[in-house]
Each structure stands twice: as C-alpha cells, then as structure tokens.
Write a protein that holds these residues in place. Structure first.
Motif, PDB file in Angstrom:
ATOM      1  N   PRO A   8      46.207  48.977  47.015  1.00  8.23           N
ATOM      2  CA  PRO A   8      44.959  49.684  47.288  1.00  8.23           C
ATOM      3  C   PRO A   8      43.789  48.703  47.346  1.00  8.23           C
ATOM      4  CG  PRO A   8      45.639  50.028  45.011  1.00  8.23           C
ATOM      5  CD  PRO A   8      46.775  49.332  45.697  1.00  8.23           C
ATOM      6  N   MET A   9      42.799  49.042  48.165  1.00  9.96           N
ATOM      7  CA  MET A   9      41.657  48.167  48.368  1.00  9.96           C
ATOM      8  C   MET A   9      40.748  48.179  47.145  1.00  9.96           C
ATOM      9  SD  MET A   9      38.827  48.400  51.386  1.00  9.96           S
ATOM     10  CE  MET A   9      38.256  50.003  50.825  1.00  9.96           C
ATOM     11  N   ARG A  10      40.283  46.990  46.744  1.00  6.53           N
ATOM     12  CA  ARG A  10      39.288  46.857  45.690  1.00  6.53           C
ATOM     13  C   ARG A  10      38.134  46.015  46.230  1.00  6.53           C
ATOM     14  NH1 ARG A  10      43.830  45.247  42.511  1.00  6.53           N
ATOM     15  NH2 ARG A  10      42.889  43.193  42.288  1.00  6.53           N
ATOM     16  N   ILE A  11      36.993  46.113  45.603  1.00  6.24           N
ATOM     17  CA  ILE A  11      35.810  45.425  46.115  1.00  6.24           C
ATOM     18  C   ILE A  11      36.013  43.915  46.158  1.00  6.24           C
ATOM     19  CG2 ILE A  11      34.648  45.255  43.874  1.00  6.24           C
ATOM     20  CD1 ILE A  11      33.018  45.994  47.302  1.00  6.24           C
ATOM     21  N   GLU A  12      36.772  43.359  45.194  1.00  8.45           N
ATOM     22  CA  GLU A  12      36.997  41.912  45.222  1.00  8.45           C
ATOM     23  C   GLU A  12      37.838  41.483  46.412  1.00  8.45           C
ATOM     24  OE1 GLU A  12      39.630  43.435  41.722  1.00  8.45           O
ATOM     25  OE2 GLU A  12      37.729  43.945  42.689  1.00  8.45           O
ATOM     26  N   HIS A  13      38.700  42.387  46.900  1.00  7.15           N
ATOM     27  CA  HIS A  13      39.466  42.093  48.114  1.00  7.15           C
ATOM     28  C   HIS A  13      38.531  41.923  49.306  1.00  7.15           C
ATOM     29  CE1 HIS A  13      43.090  44.437  46.244  1.00  7.15           C
ATOM     30  NE2 HIS A  13      43.037  43.178  45.810  1.00  7.15           N
ATOM     31  N   ILE A  14      37.580  42.837  49.421  1.00  8.84           N
ATOM     32  CA  ILE A  14      36.629  42.778  50.530  1.00  8.84           C
ATOM     33  C   ILE A  14      35.805  41.499  50.450  1.00  8.84           C
ATOM     34  CG2 ILE A  14      34.656  43.913  51.615  1.00  8.84           C
ATOM     35  CD1 ILE A  14      35.735  46.566  50.520  1.00  8.84           C
ATOM     36  N   LEU A  15      35.375  41.146  49.236  1.00  8.85           N
ATOM     37  CA  LEU A  15      34.547  39.946  49.080  1.00  8.85           C
ATOM     38  C   LEU A  15      35.329  38.679  49.399  1.00  8.85           C
ATOM     39  CD1 LEU A  15      32.620  40.925  45.816  1.00  8.85           C
ATOM     40  CD2 LEU A  15      31.766  40.937  48.167  1.00  8.85           C
ATOM     41  N   THR A  16      36.590  38.614  48.981  1.00  9.62           N
ATOM     42  CA  THR A  16      37.402  37.435  49.291  1.00  9.62           C
ATOM     43  C   THR A  16      37.621  37.300  50.789  1.00  9.62           C
ATOM     44  OG1 THR A  16      38.556  37.529  47.167  1.00  9.62           O
ATOM     45  CG2 THR A  16      39.653  36.329  48.938  1.00  9.62           C
TER      46      THR A  16
END
Length: 222
Positions: A8-16
C-alpha cells in the motif's frame, strides 16, 4: 533480492519517488531527447499538437510501454541472476545506438547515486531495470513507481520539446496533464507483464533516433 508484495502507498513512498524522478536528481535526463531532436529536424514534429501525438505514441507503443514492462519485470525478478537477464534484454531491445547509450547512461548515473544514499545496487543497470530494482529493495509500490516513472519521462520530453518547438510553459503542463491518464493506463497494463509480451511499434521514432546519430547540428545526446 526478493520479490516484493504489492504494498500500500505511504507518504514516504511518494517522497522517495519524487526525489528519484525529479529533474534535480543527477542522472542527466535533460541531455537526452529520445530521438525527438531528429523528429523536429526532419519536420515530423512541428508544434504542440505534434509533440503531444508523438508522446502518446511513445508512451503507448514505444519506449514508454517497453520501459514500464522492464521496470515491472525487474521489480518481480526475485533474484540477481534473473535481474541480469532482464537487464541484458533491456539493452538488447534498444532500437538504435543512441537509445542504448541513453538507457545505459541514465541507469549508470541512477545506480551510482542511489547506491551511495540508499545502499548498493548489484551493478550498473539499464535505467528502467535500475529503477525497478531500487523500488523493490525500498519496498515501494510497483504501480506508483511505474506511474511516476512514465510521468517523469513525459515531463522530460515535453521540456525537450519546449527547447525545440514553439511550446509554452502552460501549454506544456496542459499536455502533461492530458497524458496522466495514459501513464496510469500503461502502468496498469504492464503490472504483471513478462518479457514474452515485449513489443514496440513506434517505428518512425526509432528511425528518427537513428538519423540523430549523424545529424550535423545537435543540442541533445540522443
């Protein structure tokens, strides 16, 4: 390497991913036009509408689709031996000398930077293979990685077009906005694809890339 579950997507994934695929990430993507410079020189692309049509073809039938497939294949490789076979296939699938230069140079730079910050990658890999391998190692979602990879590819080529054609900043952003659903569609279509599904039908762009090798006056490396 292990095959990662669809996480599942997490905000740290988007930032990385935003960091990896940002124009500021030092892979040098601004120096490569994917053959667009030759397409403009040959007058095969001459305005904003032509640029958008060319990008749609690249995404759906050319490098966008095939690179999405290689990224997902690397994500699901499971071990280094299979990853290296996927990497070899990616290099072999390059349609011209300059396309091979592009994927190798971008991949080498990406591996060098991510290895220093996030940990060693197995070896310099072709660009989409490197992004897929790094994404699975960091536990990033494959679908989000592919979508943002395709959006970054589109954004870079729009920026190339803006240097070669009468395409304004707002017009360029409008093109990118219209391409977003296509990026999502292609990412979904290649989520579980394997190399048996590999294909390309963007022949005019391939010819443009080959013509660029001997083009007299050039701004871009490809």
């Amino acid at each position: 390497m292990g095959t990662a579950e669809r996480t599942p997507m997490r905000i740290e994934h988007i930032l990385t991913l935003s960091q990896w695929l940002s124009p500021a990430f030092p892979v040098g993507s601004f120096a490569y036009s994917h053959g667009l410079e030759a397409m403009v020189e040959q007058e095969w692309v001459g305005d904003a509408a032509g640029l958008e049509n060319w990008l749609c073809d690249i995404l759906e039938y050319g490098g966008g689709s095939s690179e999405a497939l290689f990224l997902n294949a690397a994500f699901n490789a499971g071990d280094q031996a299979k990853l290296y076979l996927i990497d070899a296939a990616c290099r072999a699938f390059a349609s011209s000398k300059e396309r091979l230069l592009e994927t190798e140079a971008l991949g080498r730079a990406f591996c060098a930077v991510t290895s220093q910050i996030w940990g060693e990658l197995p070896k310099p890999l072709a660009y989409p293979v490197a992004v897929g391998a790094a994404a699975v190692r960091e536990g990033l979602p494959a679908d989000l990685t592919t979508q943002l990879y395709l959006q970054a590819m589109s954004s870079n080529l729009i920026a190339v077009g803006q240097r070669l054609l009468p395409v304004g900043q707002t017009e360029g952003q409008a093109i990118l906005h219209r391409l977003t659903p296509l990026c999502m569609q292609i990412a979904k279509a290649n989520a579980h694809a394997d190399l048996d599904m590999l294909s390309s039908a963007a022949f005019l762009s391939d010819i443009g890339s080959m013509k660029h090798e001997t083009q007299y006056s050039r701004i871009f490396r490809t």
